[in-house]
Design a protein around this motif. Sequence first.
Motif, PDB file in Angstrom:
ATOM      1  N   GLN A   1       0.829  -1.210   0.000  1.00 31.24           N
ATOM      2  CA  GLN A   1       0.000   0.000   0.000  1.00 31.24           C
ATOM      3  C   GLN A   1       0.862   1.259   0.000  1.00 31.24           C
ATOM      4  N   ARG A   2       1.939   1.270   0.776  1.00 32.89           N
ATOM      5  CA  ARG A   2       2.821   2.441   0.827  1.00 32.89           C
ATOM      6  C   ARG A   2       3.485   2.674  -0.523  1.00 32.89           C
ATOM      7  N   VAL A   3       3.985   1.591  -1.133  1.00 32.85           N
ATOM      8  CA  VAL A   3       4.668   1.718  -2.427  1.00 32.85           C
ATOM      9  C   VAL A   3       3.686   2.180  -3.510  1.00 32.85           C
ATOM     10  N   GLU A   4       2.458   1.677  -3.462  1.00 31.62           N
ATOM     11  CA  GLU A   4       1.441   2.090  -4.442  1.00 31.62           C
ATOM     12  C   GLU A   4       1.270   3.599  -4.479  1.00 31.62           C
ATOM     13  N   GLN A   5       1.377   4.242  -3.332  1.00 38.64           N
ATOM     14  CA  GLN A   5       1.184   5.695  -3.253  1.00 38.64           C
ATOM     15  C   GLN A   5       2.223   6.465  -4.062  1.00 38.64           C
ATOM     16  N   SER A   6       3.361   5.817  -4.329  1.00 44.39           N
ATOM     17  CA  SER A   6       4.407   6.456  -5.136  1.00 44.39           C
ATOM     18  C   SER A   6       4.122   6.370  -6.628  1.00 44.39           C
ATOM     19  N   PHE A   7       3.078   5.638  -6.998  1.00 46.86           N
ATOM     20  CA  PHE A   7       2.821   5.391  -8.417  1.00 46.86           C
ATOM     21  C   PHE A   7       1.404   5.757  -8.848  1.00 46.86           C
ATOM     22  N   THR A   8       0.851   6.807  -8.260  1.00 41.91           N
ATOM     23  CA  THR A   8      -0.428   7.328  -8.746  1.00 41.91           C
ATOM     24  C   THR A   8      -0.189   7.901 -10.150  1.00 41.91           C
ATOM     25  N   PRO A   9      -1.248   8.098 -10.921  1.00 41.81           N
ATOM     26  CA  PRO A   9      -1.043   8.710 -12.246  1.00 41.81           C
ATOM     27  C   PRO A   9      -0.304  10.052 -12.159  1.00 41.81           C
ATOM     28  N   GLU A  10      -0.621  10.849 -11.164  1.00 35.84           N
ATOM     29  CA  GLU A  10       0.053  12.147 -10.998  1.00 35.84           C
ATOM     30  C   GLU A  10       1.538  11.946 -10.707  1.00 35.84           C
ATOM     31  N   ALA A  11       1.862  10.984  -9.841  1.00 38.55           N
ATOM     32  CA  ALA A  11       3.265  10.708  -9.506  1.00 38.55           C
ATOM     33  C   ALA A  11       4.017  10.202 -10.733  1.00 38.55           C
ATOM     34  N   VAL A  12       3.384   9.340 -11.516  1.00 37.62           N
ATOM     35  CA  VAL A  12       4.015   8.820 -12.740  1.00 37.62           C
ATOM     36  C   VAL A  12       4.269   9.970 -13.713  1.00 37.62           C
ATOM     37  N   ARG A  13       3.294  10.848 -13.870  1.00 36.27           N
ATOM     38  CA  ARG A  13       3.454  12.008 -14.763  1.00 36.27           C
ATOM     39  C   ARG A  13       4.634  12.864 -14.305  1.00 36.27           C
ATOM     40  N   GLU A  14       4.767  13.076 -13.007  1.00 36.28           N
ATOM     41  CA  GLU A  14       5.880  13.852 -12.456  1.00 36.28           C
ATOM     42  C   GLU A  14       7.210  13.147 -12.725  1.00 36.28           C
TER      43      GLU A  14
END
Length: 153
Positions: A38-51
């Motif tokens: 769950q913690r790692v997933e938060q690093s890979f939201t669409p917004e995070a991927v775009r960044e």
Amino acid sequence: MTCTIRRAISEDAEEVSSIIVAALRKTNAKDYSEAVIQRVEQSFTPEAVREMMNHRVMFVATQDERIIGTASLDGCVVRTVFVEPGFQGQEIGRRLIAEVEREALARGIALLAVPSSITAEPFYAKLGFRAVRDSYHGEERTIVMERALSTES
């Protein structure tokens, strides 16, 4: 299996995020606790991927216009290598790494590092990466691996 490797674009972020989350939940979950996933997933939201795309060279593997894998180069570090679970074991990861290596060589990088999950360590070892140390973020263990790149064609 035929797939195409290309540079990722901003519009790919949703699909890339979905693939990463699916791989984390299906593949990595056998080696990590639910809390870590769950913690790692938060690093890979669409917004995070775009960044990430603003700071890394990101590639995607596609089949029939559908994204089925991703990998990126961040300086001399291989990051975010994920293949959709249904396509794992079909050489897509190997092809993505080969593209990252071509990019690294074009940038004059002689040594690649990768912070590997426990799950992916055998994959990277088959590609010639060797473990150099363990790294911990709370209970999440990663294996830092390295591989020298050949400048010979």
